[in-house]
Design a protein around this motif. Structure first.
Motif, PDB file in Angstrom:
ATOM      1  N   ALA A   1       0.873  -1.183   0.000  1.00 15.12           N
ATOM      2  CA  ALA A   1       0.000   0.000   0.000  1.00 15.12           C
ATOM      3  C   ALA A   1       0.902   1.222   0.000  1.00 15.12           C
ATOM      4  CB  ALA A   1      -0.914  -0.006   1.218  1.00 15.12           C
ATOM      5  N   ILE A   2       0.633   2.184  -0.895  1.00 15.83           N
ATOM      6  CA  ILE A   2       1.486   3.358  -1.014  1.00 15.83           C
ATOM      7  C   ILE A   2       0.649   4.579  -1.385  1.00 15.83           C
ATOM      8  CG2 ILE A   2       2.016   2.936  -3.467  1.00 15.83           C
ATOM      9  CD1 ILE A   2       4.887   3.907  -2.857  1.00 15.83           C
ATOM     10  N   LYS A   3       1.057   5.746  -0.910  1.00 17.67           N
ATOM     11  CA  LYS A   3       0.380   7.000  -1.243  1.00 17.67           C
ATOM     12  C   LYS A   3       0.785   7.443  -2.640  1.00 17.67           C
ATOM     13  CE  LYS A   3      -1.536   7.786   2.862  1.00 17.67           C
ATOM     14  NZ  LYS A   3      -2.990   7.935   3.082  1.00 17.67           N
ATOM     15  N   ALA A   4      -0.209   7.888  -3.411  1.00 18.02           N
ATOM     16  CA  ALA A   4       0.084   8.312  -4.780  1.00 18.02           C
ATOM     17  C   ALA A   4      -1.082   9.096  -5.347  1.00 18.02           C
ATOM     18  CB  ALA A   4       0.387   7.095  -5.650  1.00 18.02           C
ATOM     19  N   ASN A   5      -0.877   9.664  -6.520  1.00 19.81           N
ATOM     20  CA  ASN A   5      -1.909  10.369  -7.270  1.00 19.81           C
ATOM     21  C   ASN A   5      -2.044   9.735  -8.649  1.00 19.81           C
ATOM     22  OD1 ASN A   5      -2.998  12.450  -5.616  1.00 19.81           O
ATOM     23  ND2 ASN A   5      -1.072  13.581  -5.811  1.00 19.81           N
ATOM     24  N   VAL A   6      -3.129  10.023  -9.293  1.00 19.10           N
ATOM     25  CA  VAL A   6      -3.315   9.585 -10.675  1.00 19.10           C
ATOM     26  C   VAL A   6      -2.209  10.187 -11.523  1.00 19.10           C
ATOM     27  CG1 VAL A   6      -4.823   9.645 -12.683  1.00 19.10           C
ATOM     28  CG2 VAL A   6      -5.808   9.331 -10.398  1.00 19.10           C
ATOM     29  N   GLY A   7      -1.549   9.389 -12.331  1.00 19.93           N
ATOM     30  CA  GLY A   7      -0.454   9.854 -13.169  1.00 19.93           C
ATOM     31  C   GLY A   7       0.919   9.613 -12.573  1.00 19.93           C
ATOM     32  N   ASP A   8       0.978   9.272 -11.269  1.00 15.98           N
ATOM     33  CA  ASP A   8       2.272   8.961 -10.660  1.00 15.98           C
ATOM     34  C   ASP A   8       2.822   7.658 -11.236  1.00 15.98           C
ATOM     35  OD1 ASP A   8       2.016  11.207  -9.173  1.00 15.98           O
ATOM     36  OD2 ASP A   8       1.794  10.205  -7.222  1.00 15.98           O
ATOM     37  N   VAL A   9       4.123   7.540 -11.206  1.00 14.65           N
ATOM     38  CA  VAL A   9       4.793   6.344 -11.719  1.00 14.65           C
ATOM     39  C   VAL A   9       5.326   5.530 -10.548  1.00 14.65           C
ATOM     40  CG1 VAL A   9       6.656   5.428 -13.147  1.00 14.65           C
ATOM     41  CG2 VAL A   9       5.448   7.514 -13.845  1.00 14.65           C
ATOM     42  N   LEU A  10       4.890   4.280 -10.468  1.00 13.32           N
ATOM     43  CA  LEU A  10       5.404   3.359  -9.451  1.00 13.32           C
ATOM     44  C   LEU A  10       6.451   2.454 -10.080  1.00 13.32           C
ATOM     45  CD1 LEU A  10       2.213   2.201  -7.505  1.00 13.32           C
ATOM     46  CD2 LEU A  10       3.705   4.160  -7.045  1.00 13.32           C
ATOM     47  N   VAL A  11       7.541   2.306  -9.374  1.00  8.18           N
ATOM     48  CA  VAL A  11       8.619   1.426  -9.836  1.00  8.18           C
ATOM     49  C   VAL A  11       8.671   0.198  -8.926  1.00  8.18           C
ATOM     50  CG1 VAL A  11      11.101   1.169 -10.192  1.00  8.18           C
ATOM     51  CG2 VAL A  11       9.970   3.320 -10.765  1.00  8.18           C
ATOM     52  N   PHE A  12       8.682  -0.977  -9.522  1.00  7.92           N
ATOM     53  CA  PHE A  12       8.777  -2.239  -8.788  1.00  7.92           C
ATOM     54  C   PHE A  12      10.137  -2.860  -9.101  1.00  7.92           C
ATOM     55  CE2 PHE A  12       4.375  -1.305  -9.521  1.00  7.92           C
ATOM     56  CZ  PHE A  12       3.736  -1.658  -8.339  1.00  7.92           C
ATOM     57  N   SER A  13      10.878  -3.168  -8.042  1.00  8.81           N
ATOM     58  CA  SER A  13      12.235  -3.644  -8.254  1.00  8.81           C
ATOM     59  C   SER A  13      12.637  -4.645  -7.169  1.00  8.81           C
ATOM     60  CB  SER A  13      13.216  -2.464  -8.259  1.00  8.81           C
ATOM     61  OG  SER A  13      14.543  -2.907  -8.424  1.00  8.81           O
ATOM     62  N   GLY A  14      13.386  -5.658  -7.567  1.00  8.38           N
ATOM     63  CA  GLY A  14      13.927  -6.659  -6.648  1.00  8.38           C
ATOM     64  C   GLY A  14      15.161  -7.277  -7.262  1.00  8.38           C
ATOM     65  N   MET A  15      15.994  -7.894  -6.438  1.00  7.82           N
ATOM     66  CA  MET A  15      17.267  -8.430  -6.924  1.00  7.82           C
ATOM     67  C   MET A  15      17.075  -9.480  -8.009  1.00  7.82           C
ATOM     68  SD  MET A  15      19.643  -8.742  -3.515  1.00  7.82           S
ATOM     69  CE  MET A  15      20.973  -9.377  -4.517  1.00  7.82           C
ATOM     70  N   GLN A  16      16.069 -10.318  -7.856  1.00 13.52           N
ATOM     71  CA  GLN A  16      15.875 -11.401  -8.809  1.00 13.52           C
ATOM     72  C   GLN A  16      14.797 -11.117  -9.849  1.00 13.52           C
ATOM     73  OE1 GLN A  16      14.850 -11.231  -5.691  1.00 13.52           O
ATOM     74  NE2 GLN A  16      13.570 -12.960  -5.073  1.00 13.52           N
ATOM     75  N   PHE A  17      14.317  -9.859  -9.890  1.00 15.27           N
ATOM     76  CA  PHE A  17      13.238  -9.506 -10.817  1.00 15.27           C
ATOM     77  C   PHE A  17      13.652  -8.392 -11.771  1.00 15.27           C
ATOM     78  CE2 PHE A  17      11.163 -10.809  -6.803  1.00 15.27           C
ATOM     79  CZ  PHE A  17      10.550 -11.963  -7.253  1.00 15.27           C
ATOM     80  N   LYS A  18      13.009  -8.376 -12.925  1.00 21.12           N
ATOM     81  CA  LYS A  18      13.216  -7.280 -13.868  1.00 21.12           C
ATOM     82  C   LYS A  18      12.470  -6.041 -13.378  1.00 21.12           C
ATOM     83  CE  LYS A  18      13.550 -10.396 -17.856  1.00 21.12           C
ATOM     84  NZ  LYS A  18      12.933 -10.792 -19.133  1.00 21.12           N
ATOM     85  N   ARG A  19      13.125  -4.895 -13.483  1.00 21.11           N
ATOM     86  CA  ARG A  19      12.508  -3.631 -13.059  1.00 21.11           C
ATOM     87  C   ARG A  19      11.267  -3.362 -13.912  1.00 21.11           C
ATOM     88  NH1 ARG A  19      14.411   1.929 -11.522  1.00 21.11           N
ATOM     89  NH2 ARG A  19      13.146   3.396 -12.691  1.00 21.11           N
ATOM     90  N   LYS A  20      10.208  -2.854 -13.230  1.00 19.80           N
ATOM     91  CA  LYS A  20       8.965  -2.578 -13.954  1.00 19.80           C
ATOM     92  C   LYS A  20       8.381  -1.249 -13.485  1.00 19.80           C
ATOM     93  CE  LYS A  20       4.749  -4.842 -15.559  1.00 19.80           C
ATOM     94  NZ  LYS A  20       4.000  -6.113 -15.580  1.00 19.80           N
TER      95      LYS A  20
END
Length: 254
Positions: free
Chosen positions: A60-79
């Motif tokens: 769960a994270i605070k954000a607004n419409v149009g914000d960009v979320l980055v998902f990242s982990g050592m064994q995963f491709k950045r998205k």
């Protein structure tokens, strides 16, 4: 002039806090190829807020419409995901992450079977190799001329071999060596011929096969041929010894 600057600063601060308070909470879940998804980074590039997923991938994270979320982990491709209004309304907002695979360009298999203690110069090339039973017997019977033996016979021989001879340990170790040799012969015999050969070709009952193996490895003529690993000759000798063994079985059953 100072009043104008102060008023501008107050207005700017109010605007900033007003925008911060307008942030909404977006809830979602990360899915991937592993079961434990705890510790994956979820970063809002606009607010720079960072949260981590739990073991089920929830966040769960605070954000607004149009914000960009980055998902990242050592064994995963950045998205990167650009949030839209539906993402805040959808309680099942999900993001799938792909795995990072480290591909090998080439696999080279080398044969190191020639590397051993002899090739490395650790032991001489002409030195005899011993089995476990052979080593025990050698150490128990080997006379060491350099040993003093506490003055026994002028100190010309080691004392332990004499004790082993008197106590009977040497005889016991010789028997152990003979047993080890017979077991090795039987393993070799079982590798060359399966049970079906003994049953079909030699007409031996199943429960007498092991006894027949003991019988043939007691035969010195047979074990010498067995060491040569000439299967044709071994098969001929087995066929010759099988009737004699069956006669022994018949006498025992009378």
């Amino acid at each position: 002039m100072n009043k104008i600057l102060i008023a501008f600063f107050v207005l700017l601060t109010a605007t900033f806090f007003g925008q911060s308070n307008d942030l909404l909470e977006v809830k979602g879940q990360v899915s991937a190829y592993i079961s434990n998804l705890e510790g994956i980074y979820v970063i809002n590039l606009q607010s720079e807020e960072t949260v981590f997923t739990d073991e089920n991938g929830n966040f769960a994270i605070k954000a607004n419409v149009g914000d960009v979320l980055v998902f990242s982990g050592m064994q995963f491709k950045r998205k990167e995901v650009v949030l839209c209004a539906e993402d805040f309304e959808n309680k099942s907002f999900k993001v799938h992450l792909g795995a990072i695979f480290n591909e090998l360009n080439e696999v080279v298999i080398r044969n190191y079977s020639t590397i051993n203690a002899v090739s490395l110069g650790i032991i001489p090339s002409n030195q005899k190799s011993y089995t476990a039973a052979e080593r025990k017997l050698k150490s128990a019977t080997d006379l060491d001329p350099s040993a003093s033996a506490g003055g026994l016979a002028g100190g010309s021989v080691a004392f332990d071999p004499l004790i082993n001879l008197i106590s009977g340990r040497t005889a016991m170790l010789k028997k152990e060596l003979e047993v080890e040799k017979k077991e090795a012969y039987m393993m070799l015999l079982e590798k060359m011929f399966d049970k079906d050969h003994f049953i079909t070709r030699l007409q031996l009952p199943l429960n007498y096969i092991k006894g027949f193996e003991y019988y043939v490895v007691d035969n010195q003529k047979f074990t010498k041929i067995l060491e040569m690993k000439n299967k044709t000759t071994i098969e001929f000798l087995l066929a010759e010894l099988a009737p004699k063994y069956k006669e022994i079985i018949a006498c025992e059953n009378e």
